[in-house]
Design a protein around this motif. Structure first.
Motif, PDB file in Angstrom:
ATOM      1  N   PRO A 169       7.974 -20.514   3.079  1.00 46.48           N
ATOM      2  CA  PRO A 169       8.672 -19.450   2.830  1.00 46.48           C
ATOM      3  C   PRO A 169       8.643 -18.786   1.494  1.00 46.48           C
ATOM      4  N   LEU A 170       8.727 -19.650   0.341  1.00 49.19           N
ATOM      5  CA  LEU A 170       8.471 -19.058  -1.011  1.00 49.19           C
ATOM      6  C   LEU A 170       7.255 -17.906  -1.080  1.00 49.19           C
ATOM      7  N   GLN A 171       6.226 -18.233  -0.478  1.00 51.60           N
ATOM      8  CA  GLN A 171       5.097 -17.416  -0.682  1.00 51.60           C
ATOM      9  C   GLN A 171       5.470 -16.225   0.300  1.00 51.60           C
ATOM     10  N   LYS A 172       6.098 -16.376   1.331  1.00 51.24           N
ATOM     11  CA  LYS A 172       6.176 -15.103   2.325  1.00 51.24           C
ATOM     12  C   LYS A 172       7.264 -14.311   1.306  1.00 51.24           C
ATOM     13  N   GLU A 173       8.450 -14.988   0.892  1.00 46.56           N
ATOM     14  CA  GLU A 173       9.343 -14.133  -0.060  1.00 46.56           C
ATOM     15  C   GLU A 173       8.590 -13.342  -0.900  1.00 46.56           C
ATOM     16  N   ILE A 174       7.639 -13.834  -1.801  1.00 42.63           N
ATOM     17  CA  ILE A 174       6.881 -13.404  -2.797  1.00 42.63           C
ATOM     18  C   ILE A 174       6.107 -11.985  -2.235  1.00 42.63           C
ATOM     19  N   GLN A 175       5.569 -12.300  -1.039  1.00 38.80           N
ATOM     20  CA  GLN A 175       4.748 -11.179  -0.449  1.00 38.80           C
ATOM     21  C   GLN A 175       5.462 -10.207   0.180  1.00 38.80           C
ATOM     22  N   LYS A 176       6.651 -10.381   0.708  1.00 36.62           N
ATOM     23  CA  LYS A 176       7.598  -9.580   1.195  1.00 36.62           C
ATOM     24  C   LYS A 176       8.022  -8.612   0.248  1.00 36.62           C
ATOM     25  N   ASN A 177       8.405  -9.115  -1.009  1.00 35.84           N
ATOM     26  CA  ASN A 177       8.867  -8.300  -2.188  1.00 35.84           C
ATOM     27  C   ASN A 177       7.860  -7.362  -2.602  1.00 35.84           C
ATOM     28  N   MET A 178       6.529  -7.818  -2.693  1.00 30.19           N
ATOM     29  CA  MET A 178       5.346  -7.083  -2.998  1.00 30.19           C
ATOM     30  C   MET A 178       5.211  -6.030  -2.375  1.00 30.19           C
ATOM     31  N   GLU A 179       5.288  -6.243  -0.895  1.00 31.62           N
ATOM     32  CA  GLU A 179       4.849  -5.243  -0.031  1.00 31.62           C
ATOM     33  C   GLU A 179       6.155  -4.091   0.177  1.00 31.62           C
ATOM     34  N   GLY A 180       7.413  -4.547  -0.072  1.00 29.10           N
ATOM     35  CA  GLY A 180       8.688  -3.849  -0.105  1.00 29.10           C
ATOM     36  C   GLY A 180       8.399  -2.721  -1.131  1.00 29.10           C
ATOM     37  N   PHE A 181       8.174  -3.248  -2.412  1.00 28.17           N
ATOM     38  CA  PHE A 181       7.877  -2.309  -3.487  1.00 28.17           C
ATOM     39  C   PHE A 181       6.835  -1.283  -3.273  1.00 28.17           C
ATOM     40  N   THR A 182       5.722  -1.864  -2.628  1.00 29.96           N
ATOM     41  CA  THR A 182       4.639  -0.728  -2.542  1.00 29.96           C
ATOM     42  C   THR A 182       4.879   0.375  -1.609  1.00 29.96           C
ATOM     43  N   VAL A 183       5.476  -0.118  -0.336  1.00 30.39           N
ATOM     44  CA  VAL A 183       5.716   0.894   0.566  1.00 30.39           C
ATOM     45  C   VAL A 183       7.041   1.763   0.204  1.00 30.39           C
ATOM     46  N   ILE A 194      -1.184   7.633  -5.778  1.00 26.96           N
ATOM     47  CA  ILE A 194      -1.205   6.184  -5.192  1.00 26.96           C
ATOM     48  C   ILE A 194      -0.761   5.997  -4.033  1.00 26.96           C
ATOM     49  N   SER A 195       0.352   6.752  -3.463  1.00 28.06           N
ATOM     50  CA  SER A 195       1.010   6.738  -2.411  1.00 28.06           C
ATOM     51  C   SER A 195      -0.084   7.046  -1.097  1.00 28.06           C
ATOM     52  N   VAL A 196      -1.275   7.497  -1.125  1.00 28.24           N
ATOM     53  CA  VAL A 196      -2.003   7.668  -0.257  1.00 28.24           C
ATOM     54  C   VAL A 196      -2.776   6.289  -0.170  1.00 28.24           C
ATOM     55  N   LEU A 197      -3.357   5.904  -1.279  1.00 27.75           N
ATOM     56  CA  LEU A 197      -3.891   4.498  -1.267  1.00 27.75           C
ATOM     57  C   LEU A 197      -3.078   3.229  -0.679  1.00 27.75           C
ATOM     58  N   ILE A 198      -1.801   3.509  -0.829  1.00 22.32           N
ATOM     59  CA  ILE A 198      -0.854   2.504   0.009  1.00 22.32           C
ATOM     60  C   ILE A 198      -0.942   2.573   1.141  1.00 22.32           C
ATOM     61  N   VAL A 199      -0.770   3.904   1.792  1.00 17.06           N
ATOM     62  CA  VAL A 199      -0.951   3.772   3.067  1.00 17.06           C
ATOM     63  C   VAL A 199      -2.333   3.413   3.695  1.00 17.06           C
ATOM     64  N   LYS A 228      -9.468  13.180   1.003  1.00 18.96           N
ATOM     65  CA  LYS A 228     -10.285  12.390   1.813  1.00 18.96           C
ATOM     66  C   LYS A 228      -9.586  11.276   2.316  1.00 18.96           C
ATOM     67  N   PRO A 229      -9.099  10.448   1.624  1.00 21.00           N
ATOM     68  CA  PRO A 229      -8.429   9.203   2.232  1.00 21.00           C
ATOM     69  C   PRO A 229      -7.343   9.435   3.052  1.00 21.00           C
ATOM     70  N   ALA A 230      -6.719  10.413   2.835  1.00 24.76           N
ATOM     71  CA  ALA A 230      -5.543  11.203   3.649  1.00 24.76           C
ATOM     72  C   ALA A 230      -6.107  11.534   5.086  1.00 24.76           C
ATOM     73  N   LYS A 231      -7.201  12.099   5.048  1.00 28.86           N
ATOM     74  CA  LYS A 231      -7.774  12.699   6.445  1.00 28.86           C
ATOM     75  C   LYS A 231      -8.172  11.615   7.298  1.00 28.86           C
ATOM     76  N   SER A 232      -8.990  10.616   6.282  1.00 26.64           N
ATOM     77  CA  SER A 232      -9.211   9.327   7.022  1.00 26.64           C
ATOM     78  C   SER A 232      -8.099   8.542   7.836  1.00 26.64           C
ATOM     79  N   ILE A 233      -7.114   8.653   7.289  1.00 29.24           N
ATOM     80  CA  ILE A 233      -5.608   7.987   7.541  1.00 29.24           C
ATOM     81  C   ILE A 233      -5.327   8.722   8.895  1.00 29.24           C
ATOM     82  N   GLN A 234      -5.289   9.953   8.739  1.00 30.97           N
ATOM     83  CA  GLN A 234      -4.850  10.845   9.847  1.00 30.97           C
ATOM     84  C   GLN A 234      -5.644  10.657  11.266  1.00 30.97           C
TER      85      GLN A 234
END
Length: 254
Positions: A169-183, A194-199, A228-234
């Motif tokens: 649960p501690l590991q999941k909480e840490i991962q959730k916090n990091m993912e929440g920050f990046t998104v 950086i936002s494109v790289l996050i997506v 280029k990364p955004a076009k690949s995402i699309q």
């Protein structure tokens, strides 16, 4: 008269420094504690197969300068011949300034252009979250030191399972916090590269639903969607819409 000449000279120098053409960049850096050496400006080769050097310059009295021209923003790396790791930066038009921390390259400061200043800010905030996570991990280890040592000696599965049940649960909480920050960063910084790289990262993480990915992508500025990364995402988003997973209708289908 001398004052006028001096003012004109200063004005000429300032104008020259800022008179860059479209896509032209000047990277100036200061490496404390490293008087001489070589720096290689590199980019990742296609399909992630190693790195390709696109420029090489000398460090003279702890300083260096790299000039060139580029298109859209793109992640590049500085490799120092006397250091092991690489320093990532966003290569884009403009004057990029770098204060290099040779002992911990991650702590180096990038400034001068919007995306590189955002890169520094993102790394700073990310580092805070990581330090908080490390603090929690150390607290867990200190609290359970005796049990951890007992498991290492006896291989007691019952104790090991108990520790694992508390740790996960501690590991999941840490991962959730990091993912929440990046998104969250991507949604609140729609013009940052950086936002494109996050997506792009979200695309490779099965935890994110197709709708979450598309919603985050749609929040980006139109200028980023030309990269280029955004076009690949699309393209990937469009593919998901046309081909939902078996027995699981795609959330992207309207």
């Amino acid at each position: 008269m001398k004052k006028i000449i001096l003012l004109v000279a200063v004005a000429v120098v300032l104008f020259a420094c800022n008179n860059l053409g479209e896509g032209e960049y000047v990277i100036t850096g200061n490496v404390k504690g490293m008087k001489t050496g070589l720096i290689f400006l590199e980019k990742q080769s296609p399909m992630g197969m190693g790195f390709t050097a696109i420029d090489t310059v000398k460090i003279e009295d702890g300083k260096f300068e790299i000039k060139g021209k580029t298109g859209e923003p793109e992640i590049h790396y500085l490799r120092f011949d006397k250091l092991q790791n690489k320093l990532p930066l966003i290569l884009e038009g403009g004057e990029i300034e770098i204060e290099v921390d040779k002992d911990t390259l991650f702590k180096s400061k990038l400034s001068g252009t919007y995306n590189n200043e955002e890169f520094t800010n993102f790394n700073t905030e990310s580092s805070k979250i990581q330090k908080a996570a490390q603090k929690k991990m150390k607290a867990f280890e200190a609290k359970n030191k005796a049990l951890i040592e007992q498991v290492e000696k006896t291989r007691d599965t019952a104790i090991a399972n108990k520790l694992r049940a508390e740790y996960e649960p501690l590991q999941k909480e840490i991962q959730k916090n990091m993912e929440g920050f990046t998104v969250g960063y991507a949604k609140t910084h729609p013009k940052s590269f950086i936002s494109v790289l996050i997506v792009q990262m979200m695309m490779s993480n099965p935890k994110f639903t197709p709708k979450e990915i598309e919603d985050t992508f749609n929040s980006l500025d139109a200028s980023l969607k030309k990269t280029k990364p955004a076009k690949s995402i699309q393209e990937n988003i469009d593919a998901l819409k046309k081909k939902p997973a078996p027995n699981q209708p795609s959330e992207l289908i309207k």
